[in-house]
Design an enzyme around this catalytic site. Structure first.
Site, mmCIF file in Angstrom:
data_model
loop_
_atom_site.group_PDB
_atom_site.id
_atom_site.type_symbol
_atom_site.label_atom_id
_atom_site.label_comp_id
_atom_site.label_asym_id
_atom_site.label_seq_id
_atom_site.Cartn_x
_atom_site.Cartn_y
_atom_site.Cartn_z
ATOM 1 N N TYR A 279 0.855 -1.188 0.000
ATOM 2 C CA TYR A 279 0.000 0.000 0.000
ATOM 3 C C TYR A 279 0.891 1.238 0.000
ATOM 4 O O TYR A 279 2.113 1.161 0.116
ATOM 5 C CB TYR A 279 -0.937 0.016 1.217
ATOM 6 C CG TYR A 279 -0.268 0.366 2.523
ATOM 7 C CD1 TYR A 279 -0.260 1.677 3.013
ATOM 8 C CD2 TYR A 279 0.377 -0.605 3.289
ATOM 9 C CE1 TYR A 279 0.363 2.001 4.211
ATOM 10 C CE2 TYR A 279 1.006 -0.296 4.476
ATOM 11 C CZ TYR A 279 0.996 1.018 4.944
ATOM 12 O OH TYR A 279 1.626 1.338 6.125
ATOM 13 N N CYS A 280 0.272 2.386 -0.156
ATOM 14 C CA CYS A 280 1.007 3.661 -0.143
ATOM 15 C C CYS A 280 -0.019 4.746 0.166
ATOM 16 O O CYS A 280 -0.900 4.533 0.995
ATOM 17 C CB CYS A 280 1.726 3.900 -1.465
ATOM 18 S SG CYS A 280 0.645 3.800 -2.914
ATOM 19 N N GLY A 281 0.068 5.887 -0.512
ATOM 20 C CA GLY A 281 -0.934 6.915 -0.305
ATOM 21 C C GLY A 281 -2.211 6.630 -1.062
ATOM 22 O O GLY A 281 -3.308 6.788 -0.526
ATOM 23 N N SER A 307 -5.537 2.246 -0.034
ATOM 24 C CA SER A 307 -4.317 2.643 0.691
ATOM 25 C C SER A 307 -4.619 3.668 1.780
ATOM 26 O O SER A 307 -5.702 3.656 2.364
ATOM 27 C CB SER A 307 -3.270 3.145 -0.308
ATOM 28 O OG SER A 307 -2.673 2.052 -0.980
ATOM 29 N N LEU A 308 -3.669 4.546 2.065
ATOM 30 C CA LEU A 308 -3.848 5.475 3.181
ATOM 31 C C LEU A 308 -4.973 6.477 2.941
ATOM 32 O O LEU A 308 -5.578 6.975 3.902
ATOM 33 C CB LEU A 308 -2.546 6.214 3.462
ATOM 34 C CG LEU A 308 -1.461 5.395 4.172
ATOM 35 C CD1 LEU A 308 -0.155 6.171 4.230
ATOM 36 C CD2 LEU A 308 -1.905 5.013 5.589
#
Length: 322
Positions: A279-281, A307-308
């Site tokens: 995951y990431c932003g 994600s975030l």
């Protein structure tokens, strides 16, 4: 056709030596169905999720090959927040000869979703791919002007919708330009397509519930975060391992690190046999992590699409910092 090289402005023509040899072999063998046979041969030439700049130069103009620029420009808005702008203007200023442009902001995402870059449904993806001249027999090579995360995202989308004839150009247009290879300006009209048929396959995506189950210990898994180190230090999902997309590539060429370098970066992740959730932003850098892990032989990786962006929308969702 002639092009202007990025470095000197001299006129040059890409050297399609490998393609010429391939076509000659097919003709000598008495191959029929010309374009279909050559298209299949080029697709079979893909050796993995990456192709080199030399490979692409050798195959430019090949039947059944579509080169796609998936660039998105990251900018700062008036309020200091990160904004995402279509890379179509930069594409028009200089792109790999014959490349078409993919709009990741609108056509290859769901613009009606609450979070940016949410993946489209199968029908929307099929329509977007068809518009670029892609069908079931097309070999797709994707690149971008950054560190490969945008190209990786589109690579992941294609595979998740059932298209395996797809690879990312290692180093993207940065490496291509630094090697003095040709660029052209303007836009390219996509070629004809027989129509792309998409069906979403299992095993590519995770959702919020999957991550919550992982944190609760109800399912095995390792969380890998692709955000920059500073962002990871500020906030990440508890228990995550940091694997920034910006560190997957060589700083000068933007080409992916050799296997030994990638293994070192993912050493904590590779130590566990558990499935991996990247995951990431917004599910973009996570796709670059997924590609790097594929290079290391891991086929048990999913991308948390929200994600975030989705995770922090719940004020009760746990977060950690360093």
């Amino acid at each position: 056709m002639t092009f202007t090289t990025a470095r000197s402005g001299e006129q040059t023509v890409p050297d399609p030596a490998s393609l010429a040899e391939l076509r000659g072999d097919l003709d000598d063998a008495g191959a029929t169905g010309g374009g279909d046979v050559r298209a299949a041969a080029v697709g079979a030439a893909l050796a993995g999720p990456l192709v080199s700049t030399q490979w692409l130069c050798d195959h430019l103009g090949s039947d059944g090959l579509v080169v796609i620029d998936a660039s998105v420009v990251v900018a700062s808005g008036a309020d200091g927040r990160t904004e995402y702008v279509s890379g179509v203007a930069r594409h028009g200023e200089g792109h790999i000869p014959g490349a078409v442009f993919a709009d990741l902001l609108e056509r290859f995402s769901d613009p009606a979703a609450p979070f940016p870059f949410t993946r489209p449904d199968a029908d929307a993806f099929a329509a977007a791919a068809t518009e670029l001249g892609v069908d079931a027999d097309t070999t797709v090579v994707v690149y971008d002007g950054a560190v490969g995360q945008w190209a990786s995202r589109l690579w992941w989308l294609f595979r998740s919708f059932g298209h395996d004839r797809v690879a990312v150009l290692d180093g993207g247009v940065t490496k291509w330009r630094e090697e003095g290879r040709p660029l052209e300006s303007g836009t390219v009209a996509p070629g004809p397509s027989g129509g792309f048929v998409a069906g979403e396959l299992p095993g590519f995506w995770s959702d919020r519930g999957d991550v919550e189950a992982l944190l609760a210990g109800d399912r095995p898994g390792t969380l890998v975060c692709g955000t920059p180190p500073k962002d990871f230090a500020a906030r990440h999902i508890p228990g995550s391992v940091s694997a920034p997309a910006v560190r997957l590539v060589d700083r000068e060429s933007n080409a992916f690190l050799p296997a030994a370098g990638l293994r070192a970066l993912f050493s904590d992740v590779l130590a566990s046999p558990d499935p991996i959730v990247a995951y990431c932003g917004g599910g973009i850098a996570a796709a670059a992590d997924a590609l790097a892990l594929a290079l290391l032989g891991r086929d048990d990786v999913t991308v948390y699409d929200g994600s975030l962006n989705e995770w922090v929308s719940d004020p009760e969702a746990p977060l950690a910092s360093v």
